[in-house]
Design a protein around this motif. Structure first.
Motif, PDB file in Angstrom:
ATOM      1  N   VAL A  58      -1.136 -10.702   8.582  1.00 48.39           N
ATOM      2  CA  VAL A  58      -1.658 -10.883   7.232  1.00 48.39           C
ATOM      3  C   VAL A  58      -3.010 -10.188   7.220  1.00 48.39           C
ATOM      4  N   SER A  59      -3.095  -9.088   6.488  1.00 49.53           N
ATOM      5  CA  SER A  59      -4.310  -8.281   6.498  1.00 49.53           C
ATOM      6  C   SER A  59      -4.287  -7.352   5.297  1.00 49.53           C
ATOM      7  N   SER A  60      -5.450  -6.935   4.848  1.00 48.89           N
ATOM      8  CA  SER A  60      -5.504  -6.126   3.629  1.00 48.89           C
ATOM      9  C   SER A  60      -5.014  -4.701   3.861  1.00 48.89           C
ATOM     10  N   ALA A  61      -4.679  -4.036   2.758  1.00 49.72           N
ATOM     11  CA  ALA A  61      -4.054  -2.718   2.823  1.00 49.72           C
ATOM     12  C   ALA A  61      -4.927  -1.682   3.497  1.00 49.72           C
ATOM     13  N   ARG A  62      -6.255  -1.852   3.432  1.00 52.15           N
ATOM     14  CA  ARG A  62      -7.132  -0.844   4.038  1.00 52.15           C
ATOM     15  C   ARG A  62      -6.993  -0.792   5.557  1.00 52.15           C
ATOM     16  N   HIS A  63      -6.351  -1.801   6.143  1.00 52.32           N
ATOM     17  CA  HIS A  63      -6.164  -1.823   7.595  1.00 52.32           C
ATOM     18  C   HIS A  63      -4.762  -1.378   8.024  1.00 52.32           C
ATOM     19  N   GLU A  64      -3.971  -0.919   7.072  1.00 52.15           N
ATOM     20  CA  GLU A  64      -2.573  -0.574   7.359  1.00 52.15           C
ATOM     21  C   GLU A  64      -2.448   0.431   8.499  1.00 52.15           C
ATOM     22  N   GLU A  65      -3.217   1.513   8.438  1.00 58.06           N
ATOM     23  CA  GLU A  65      -3.096   2.566   9.455  1.00 58.06           C
ATOM     24  C   GLU A  65      -3.444   2.039  10.841  1.00 58.06           C
ATOM     25  N   LEU A  66      -4.532   1.287  10.956  1.00 57.91           N
ATOM     26  CA  LEU A  66      -4.916   0.735  12.245  1.00 57.91           C
ATOM     27  C   LEU A  66      -3.834  -0.182  12.801  1.00 57.91           C
ATOM     28  N   LEU A  67      -3.314  -1.068  11.981  1.00 59.93           N
ATOM     29  CA  LEU A  67      -2.328  -2.037  12.450  1.00 59.93           C
ATOM     30  C   LEU A  67      -1.050  -1.349  12.910  1.00 59.93           C
ATOM     31  N   ARG A  68      -0.639  -0.334  12.204  1.00 58.29           N
ATOM     32  CA  ARG A  68       0.534   0.427  12.640  1.00 58.29           C
ATOM     33  C   ARG A  68       0.266   1.083  13.986  1.00 58.29           C
ATOM     34  N   ARG A  69      -0.937   1.639  14.126  1.00 60.71           N
ATOM     35  CA  ARG A  69      -1.286   2.302  15.391  1.00 60.71           C
ATOM     36  C   ARG A  69      -1.290   1.315  16.554  1.00 60.71           C
ATOM     37  N   LEU A  70      -1.705   0.078  16.281  1.00 61.52           N
ATOM     38  CA  LEU A  70      -1.744  -0.936  17.332  1.00 61.52           C
ATOM     39  C   LEU A  70      -0.373  -1.509  17.650  1.00 61.52           C
ATOM     40  N   GLY A  71       0.604  -1.260  16.778  1.00 59.03           N
ATOM     41  CA  GLY A  71       1.963  -1.710  17.076  1.00 59.03           C
ATOM     42  C   GLY A  71       2.488  -2.839  16.224  1.00 59.03           C
ATOM     43  N   ALA A  72       1.760  -3.209  15.152  1.00 60.76           N
ATOM     44  CA  ALA A  72       2.250  -4.267  14.268  1.00 60.76           C
ATOM     45  C   ALA A  72       3.489  -3.783  13.527  1.00 60.76           C
ATOM     46  N   ALA A  73       4.449  -4.695  13.338  1.00 61.04           N
ATOM     47  CA  ALA A  73       5.710  -4.338  12.688  1.00 61.04           C
ATOM     48  C   ALA A  73       5.603  -4.393  11.171  1.00 61.04           C
ATOM     49  N   SER A  74       5.000  -5.458  10.641  1.00 62.48           N
ATOM     50  CA  SER A  74       4.895  -5.642   9.198  1.00 62.48           C
ATOM     51  C   SER A  74       3.514  -6.171   8.845  1.00 62.48           C
ATOM     52  N   ARG A  75       3.090  -5.891   7.613  1.00 64.11           N
ATOM     53  CA  ARG A  75       1.803  -6.379   7.126  1.00 64.11           C
ATOM     54  C   ARG A  75       2.006  -7.016   5.767  1.00 64.11           C
ATOM     55  N   PHE A  76       1.413  -8.195   5.594  1.00 66.72           N
ATOM     56  CA  PHE A  76       1.464  -8.887   4.314  1.00 66.72           C
ATOM     57  C   PHE A  76       0.073  -8.917   3.698  1.00 66.72           C
ATOM     58  N   GLU A  77      -0.020  -8.609   2.407  1.00 69.18           N
ATOM     59  CA  GLU A  77      -1.285  -8.666   1.697  1.00 69.18           C
ATOM     60  C   GLU A  77      -1.739 -10.120   1.589  1.00 69.18           C
ATOM     61  N   PRO A  78      -3.020 -10.412   1.907  1.00 67.59           N
ATOM     62  CA  PRO A  78      -3.481 -11.805   1.923  1.00 67.59           C
ATOM     63  C   PRO A  78      -3.184 -12.579   0.645  1.00 67.59           C
ATOM     64  N   GLY A  79      -3.276 -11.925  -0.516  1.00 66.84           N
ATOM     65  CA  GLY A  79      -3.032 -12.628  -1.773  1.00 66.84           C
ATOM     66  C   GLY A  79      -1.601 -12.612  -2.241  1.00 66.84           C
ATOM     67  N   ALA A  80      -0.718 -12.002  -1.448  1.00 62.68           N
ATOM     68  CA  ALA A  80       0.682 -11.872  -1.890  1.00 62.68           C
ATOM     69  C   ALA A  80       1.653 -12.097  -0.733  1.00 62.68           C
ATOM     70  N   VAL A  81       1.370 -13.092   0.099  1.00 63.55           N
ATOM     71  CA  VAL A  81       2.254 -13.399   1.230  1.00 63.55           C
ATOM     72  C   VAL A  81       3.522 -14.077   0.703  1.00 63.55           C
ATOM     73  N   PRO A  82       4.713 -13.578   1.058  1.00 63.88           N
ATOM     74  CA  PRO A  82       5.966 -14.197   0.584  1.00 63.88           C
ATOM     75  C   PRO A  82       6.295 -15.459   1.378  1.00 63.88           C
ATOM     76  N   TRP A  83       5.537 -16.522   1.131  1.00 65.95           N
ATOM     77  CA  TRP A  83       5.628 -17.718   1.960  1.00 65.95           C
ATOM     78  C   TRP A  83       7.039 -18.267   2.057  1.00 65.95           C
ATOM     79  N   GLN A  84       7.765 -18.254   0.948  1.00 68.83           N
ATOM     80  CA  GLN A  84       9.111 -18.847   0.960  1.00 68.83           C
ATOM     81  C   GLN A  84      10.042 -18.124   1.927  1.00 68.83           C
ATOM     82  N   THR A  85       9.939 -16.807   1.963  1.00 64.63           N
ATOM     83  CA  THR A  85      10.830 -16.031   2.831  1.00 64.63           C
ATOM     84  C   THR A  85      10.420 -16.111   4.301  1.00 64.63           C
ATOM     85  N   LEU A  86       9.217 -16.617   4.569  1.00 68.47           N
ATOM     86  CA  LEU A  86       8.737 -16.690   5.961  1.00 68.47           C
ATOM     87  C   LEU A  86       8.960 -18.066   6.598  1.00 68.47           C
ATOM     88  N   ARG A  87       9.536 -18.989   5.879  1.00 63.02           N
ATOM     89  CA  ARG A  87       9.728 -20.345   6.401  1.00 63.02           C
ATOM     90  C   ARG A  87      10.531 -20.316   7.698  1.00 63.02           C
TER      91      ARG A  87
END
Length: 323
Positions: free
Chosen positions: A187-216
């Motif tokens: 869960v991290s803002s869009a401005r960090h997308e490139e860094l997170l991909r480089r570090l190996g993260a699979a998916s990123r959720f915007e802090p204000g728009a996390v799909p909580w129901q689908t993550l149960r």
């Protein structure tokens, strides 16, 4: 073994005579620190500024710091050994080392100085694959990430959610988890997308728009670095999974959750660990962990470093170069 020779003179250190904004920080000359038989004398190359440092300086950690002045700043460091006490084994003058002091004497000792004395069990050999000044970005946040992965029992095939994946702890935690073969979402803002991909993260959720129901029930492990959304995060934990927060804001929920059905929230406070530092150095030398540095300042500009850390979450760490 080599005892520290008697010395006179002074060393430069950052300290403050009252709590307040970054501007209360001063660079002053103090007596050369004296080492005991179990201590190591280190010429400091660099240190990082952590949120607990800025909280202590502003007076928000008086239960740890007390109210006596002057108080010093800095909890982690990298540097070169100058001398060792007679009872120290495995550390020799000239070696590159790094370490973390722990929070038990916050304010009463600090690493923002040209030379420090450290108990030998609080440091280990620094990674050979990193520049010594860059390595200073890792000890506190790296130990926090490593200890969190141990607590969460992250292993190959684990699915892990990290809230705050681009910050100091989060960016290292992504790398440590990936080194263990885990799949990491953040869960991290869009401005960090490139860094997170480089570090190996699979998916990123915007802090204000996390799909909580689908993550149960989706994650075997959840690491929270912010203290926000902990009630919702509990629902993302699979049966038998674990949730760890490193934010003091999560302490009340961690206590309440133990009496409720569902995932418990465990609060983790980083501890000094020579074993953890050595494991972290191996990951750096193996190319699995890289220091992420947001900005660098000279020791004389440490007040500016504190001010930047207080502006909010950025990518990686703020480093103060001493040498």
């Amino acid at each position: 073994m080599q005892e520290q020779p008697p010395e006179s003179g002074t060393v430069s250190t950052a300290q403050y005579q009252r709590f307040g904004p970054p501007e209360v920080m001063l660079i002053q000359e103090v007596a050369v620190p004296v080492a005991g038989p179990s201590d190591v004398v280190v010429r400091v190359a660099a240190l990082s500024v952590n949120r607990i440092d800025t909280a202590a300086r502003s007076g928000r950690q008086t239960f740890l710091t007390g109210r006596r002045f002057p108080q010093r700043t800095g909890l982690d460091f990298s540097g070169t050994v100058i001398a060792v006490g007679s009872q120290v084994e495995g550390i020799e003058p000239g070696q590159r080392v790094w370490g973390f002091l722990g929070t038990d004497r916050l304010g009463r000792r600090g690493t923002a100085a040209t030379r420090i004395v450290v108990a030998a069990d609080l440091l280990s050999l620094a990674p050979a694959a990193a520049e010594l000044a860059d390595a200073a970005a890792l000890p506190l946040v790296g130990l926090t990430a490593w200890q969190a992965m141990e607590e969460l029992k992250v292993e190959a095939g684990s699915r892990l959610l990290i809230v705050g994946g681009a910050g100091g702890v989060g960016s290292v935690a992504v790398q440590v988890a990936r080194s263990r073969g885990a799949v990491v979402d953040t869960v991290s803002s869009a401005r960090h997308e490139e860094l997170l991909r480089r570090l190996g993260a699979a998916s990123r959720f915007e802090p204000g728009a996390v799909p909580w129901q689908t993550l149960r029930g989706r994650y075997q492990a959840v690491l929270d670095t912010t203290g926000a959304h902990l009630w919702r995060l509990r629902r993302t934990v699979a049966p038998g999974g674990r949730l760890v927060t490193i934010s003091p804001a999560g302490l009340p929920i961690s206590m309440v959750s133990k009496a409720l059905p569902g995932a418990h929230v465990s609060f983790l406070s980083v501890r000094p660990s020579r074993t953890g530092l050595s494991a972290l150095a191996d990951l750096v030398d193996g190319g699995q962990v890289t220091p992420i540095i947001r900005a660098r300042f000279a020791l004389a500009d440490i007040a500016r470093a504190h001010a930047l850390v207080e502006t909010g979450h950025g990518q990686g760490k703020v480093v103060v170069d001493v040498e």
